[in-house]
Design a protein around this motif. Structure first.
Motif, PDB file in Angstrom:
ATOM      1  N   ALA A  10     -48.444 -33.130  48.806  1.00 11.43           N
ATOM      2  CA  ALA A  10     -47.389 -32.548  49.638  1.00 11.43           C
ATOM      3  C   ALA A  10     -47.296 -31.044  49.409  1.00 11.43           C
ATOM      4  O   ALA A  10     -47.172 -30.271  50.367  1.00 11.43           O
ATOM      5  CB  ALA A  10     -46.047 -33.224  49.349  1.00 11.43           C
ATOM      6  N   GLY A  11     -47.361 -30.616  48.154  1.00 11.71           N
ATOM      7  CA  GLY A  11     -47.303 -29.181  47.856  1.00 11.71           C
ATOM      8  C   GLY A  11     -48.489 -28.426  48.435  1.00 11.71           C
ATOM      9  O   GLY A  11     -48.332 -27.350  49.020  1.00 11.71           O
ATOM     10  N   ARG A  27     -46.245 -21.442  65.016  1.00 14.03           N
ATOM     11  CA  ARG A  27     -44.817 -21.660  65.139  1.00 14.03           C
ATOM     12  C   ARG A  27     -44.425 -22.895  64.345  1.00 14.03           C
ATOM     13  O   ARG A  27     -44.991 -23.962  64.515  1.00 14.03           O
ATOM     14  CB  ARG A  27     -44.467 -21.855  66.618  1.00 14.03           C
ATOM     15  N   LEU A  28     -43.442 -22.774  63.450  1.00 12.73           N
ATOM     16  CA  LEU A  28     -42.990 -23.896  62.625  1.00 12.73           C
ATOM     17  C   LEU A  28     -41.669 -24.427  63.162  1.00 12.73           C
ATOM     18  O   LEU A  28     -40.862 -23.689  63.719  1.00 12.73           O
ATOM     19  CB  LEU A  28     -42.824 -23.461  61.169  1.00 12.73           C
ATOM     20  N   THR A  29     -41.455 -25.718  62.958  1.00 10.53           N
ATOM     21  CA  THR A  29     -40.226 -26.361  63.392  1.00 10.53           C
ATOM     22  C   THR A  29     -39.673 -27.208  62.247  1.00 10.53           C
ATOM     23  O   THR A  29     -40.426 -27.635  61.372  1.00 10.53           O
ATOM     24  CB  THR A  29     -40.453 -27.240  64.644  1.00 10.53           C
ATOM     25  N   ILE A  30     -38.389 -27.438  62.257  1.00  6.54           N
ATOM     26  CA  ILE A  30     -37.762 -28.285  61.245  1.00  6.54           C
ATOM     27  C   ILE A  30     -37.823 -29.745  61.663  1.00  6.54           C
ATOM     28  O   ILE A  30     -37.625 -30.636  60.855  1.00  6.54           O
ATOM     29  CB  ILE A  30     -36.305 -27.827  60.953  1.00  6.54           C
ATOM     30  N   GLY A  31     -38.110 -30.026  62.918  1.00  6.12           N
ATOM     31  CA  GLY A  31     -38.233 -31.411  63.381  1.00  6.12           C
ATOM     32  C   GLY A  31     -37.071 -31.886  64.223  1.00  6.12           C
ATOM     33  O   GLY A  31     -36.822 -33.085  64.317  1.00  6.12           O
ATOM     34  N   GLY A  32     -36.353 -30.959  64.822  1.00 11.82           N
ATOM     35  CA  GLY A  32     -35.254 -31.342  65.705  1.00 11.82           C
ATOM     36  C   GLY A  32     -34.055 -31.884  64.944  1.00 11.82           C
ATOM     37  O   GLY A  32     -33.855 -31.612  63.757  1.00 11.82           O
ATOM     38  N   ILE A  33     -33.251 -32.684  65.644  1.00 10.36           N
ATOM     39  CA  ILE A  33     -32.027 -33.226  65.062  1.00 10.36           C
ATOM     40  C   ILE A  33     -32.334 -34.135  63.877  1.00 10.36           C
ATOM     41  O   ILE A  33     -31.588 -34.161  62.892  1.00 10.36           O
ATOM     42  CB  ILE A  33     -31.170 -33.961  66.127  1.00 10.36           C
ATOM     43  N   LEU A  38     -32.106 -35.029  58.091  1.00 10.23           N
ATOM     44  CA  LEU A  38     -32.792 -35.303  56.830  1.00 10.23           C
ATOM     45  C   LEU A  38     -32.554 -34.189  55.823  1.00 10.23           C
ATOM     46  O   LEU A  38     -32.333 -34.439  54.641  1.00 10.23           O
ATOM     47  CB  LEU A  38     -34.291 -35.484  57.092  1.00 10.23           C
ATOM     48  N   LEU A  39     -32.568 -32.949  56.288  1.00  7.34           N
ATOM     49  CA  LEU A  39     -32.300 -31.812  55.414  1.00  7.34           C
ATOM     50  C   LEU A  39     -30.874 -31.880  54.855  1.00  7.34           C
ATOM     51  O   LEU A  39     -30.648 -31.629  53.667  1.00  7.34           O
ATOM     52  CB  LEU A  39     -32.511 -30.513  56.188  1.00  7.34           C
ATOM     53  N   ALA A  40     -29.903 -32.246  55.701  1.00 13.66           N
ATOM     54  CA  ALA A  40     -28.518 -32.397  55.237  1.00 13.66           C
ATOM     55  C   ALA A  40     -28.409 -33.518  54.202  1.00 13.66           C
ATOM     56  O   ALA A  40     -27.703 -33.375  53.196  1.00 13.66           O
ATOM     57  CB  ALA A  40     -27.597 -32.685  56.422  1.00 13.66           C
ATOM     58  N   LEU A  41     -29.127 -34.621  54.426  1.00 16.72           N
ATOM     59  CA  LEU A  41     -29.115 -35.712  53.458  1.00 16.72           C
ATOM     60  C   LEU A  41     -29.664 -35.250  52.109  1.00 16.72           C
ATOM     61  O   LEU A  41     -29.069 -35.548  51.066  1.00 16.72           O
ATOM     62  CB  LEU A  41     -29.939 -36.893  53.979  1.00 16.72           C
ATOM     63  N   PHE A  42     -30.768 -34.503  52.127  1.00 15.69           N
ATOM     64  CA  PHE A  42     -31.335 -34.039  50.865  1.00 15.69           C
ATOM     65  C   PHE A  42     -30.425 -33.033  50.177  1.00 15.69           C
ATOM     66  O   PHE A  42     -30.328 -33.020  48.952  1.00 15.69           O
ATOM     67  CB  PHE A  42     -32.740 -33.473  51.074  1.00 15.69           C
ATOM     68  N   PHE A  72     -42.329 -35.089  55.836  1.00 20.08           N
ATOM     69  CA  PHE A  72     -41.712 -35.064  57.157  1.00 20.08           C
ATOM     70  C   PHE A  72     -41.923 -33.709  57.825  1.00 20.08           C
ATOM     71  O   PHE A  72     -42.288 -33.629  58.998  1.00 20.08           O
ATOM     72  CB  PHE A  72     -40.215 -35.372  57.058  1.00 20.08           C
ATOM     73  N   PHE A  73     -41.706 -32.642  57.082  1.00 20.94           N
ATOM     74  CA  PHE A  73     -41.862 -31.291  57.622  1.00 20.94           C
ATOM     75  C   PHE A  73     -43.311 -31.043  58.044  1.00 20.94           C
ATOM     76  O   PHE A  73     -43.572 -30.453  59.090  1.00 20.94           O
ATOM     77  CB  PHE A  73     -41.406 -30.272  56.580  1.00 20.94           C
ATOM     78  N   ILE A  74     -44.256 -31.503  57.244  1.00 23.85           N
ATOM     79  CA  ILE A  74     -45.672 -31.330  57.577  1.00 23.85           C
ATOM     80  C   ILE A  74     -46.015 -32.101  58.845  1.00 23.85           C
ATOM     81  O   ILE A  74     -46.657 -31.570  59.758  1.00 23.85           O
ATOM     82  CB  ILE A  74     -46.560 -31.775  56.393  1.00 23.85           C
ATOM     83  N   ILE A  75     -45.593 -33.360  58.916  1.00 18.52           N
ATOM     84  CA  ILE A  75     -45.897 -34.172  60.104  1.00 18.52           C
ATOM     85  C   ILE A  75     -45.250 -33.587  61.340  1.00 18.52           C
ATOM     86  O   ILE A  75     -45.864 -33.523  62.409  1.00 18.52           O
ATOM     87  CB  ILE A  75     -45.470 -35.635  59.878  1.00 18.52           C
ATOM     88  N   ALA A  76     -44.009 -33.128  61.222  1.00 21.62           N
ATOM     89  CA  ALA A  76     -43.319 -32.540  62.371  1.00 21.62           C
ATOM     90  C   ALA A  76     -44.051 -31.302  62.894  1.00 21.62           C
ATOM     91  O   ALA A  76     -43.982 -31.002  64.085  1.00 21.62           O
ATOM     92  CB  ALA A  76     -41.888 -32.182  62.000  1.00 21.62           C
TER      93      ALA A  76
END
Length: 185
Positions: A10-11, A27-33, A38-42, A72-76
């Motif tokens: 992952a790293g 262009r990078l994305t966080i993956g939408g809603i 998921l970021l809020a959960l972490f 998740f971030f990589i796949i998104a």
């Protein structure tokens, strides 16, 4: 020694994605809603160490779980077209057949049996219920790959891989696995 393969992969993948952003203006994305949720959960899990009865264990769970956020971030950011999504589904569908064939082989040779006759395999698949869980995800992937196939021959080929997968789930004797496989199918 404490750094597992998943954390290293992952790293390294995040580093490669960052290099792609830096060098090729990707262009990078966080993956939408879903990504923001998921970021809020972490963040909540990380902050929960301040009110936890066992803050060390909570923090260890948080740092261990960061690999899932990274994946998740990589796949998104990498699976960003329908063609890449279709390829990812096909690879995951084929990969899900490996534990199915492994469980069938082991059961036929009397190896890795749990409670005398329940099929297991190696590693994380040694528990028949965990094996069944992963095989059920494989059923979903195989059905998605069959649905995306463009010719009847390819659809039949994907559908034929459902037979060993269902048979392996049957050999695990996992009630939840059979019920979940039925629901997915």
């Amino acid at each position: 020694e404490d750094l597992g393969f998943a954390q290293f992969a992952a790293g390294f993948s995040l580093l490669a994605l960052g290099g792609s952003w830096l060098l090729y203006n990707r262009r990078l994305t966080i993956g939408g809603i879903q990504g923001w949720t998921l970021l809020a959960l972490f963040c909540l899990v990380g902050l929960s160490a301040s009110w936890s009865y066992w803050p060390k264990y909570t923090f260890d769970t948080f740092t261990d779980g960061l690999k899932y956020l990274a994946v998740f971030f990589i796949i998104a950011n990498v699976v960003d077209t329908e063609a890449r999504l279709a390829s990812t589904i096909r690879v995951l569908a084929l990969a899900s057949c490996i534990p199915a064939f492994g469980a069938i082989w082991s059961h036929a040779h009397g190896e890795h049996l749990v409670e005398g006759d329940r099929a297991g395999w190696i590693g994380i698949f040694a528990n028949p219920n965990d094996l069944a869980y992963h095989l059920v995800v494989g059923v979903a992937m195989l059905l998605a790959a069959a649905n995306a196939a463009h010719t009847r021959l390819r659809k039949v080929a994907w559908w034929s891989l459902l037979l060993p997968t269902f048979y392996a789930i049957l050999l695990t004797q996992s009630r939840g696995g059979m019920l979940a496989a039925s629901v997915v199918a």
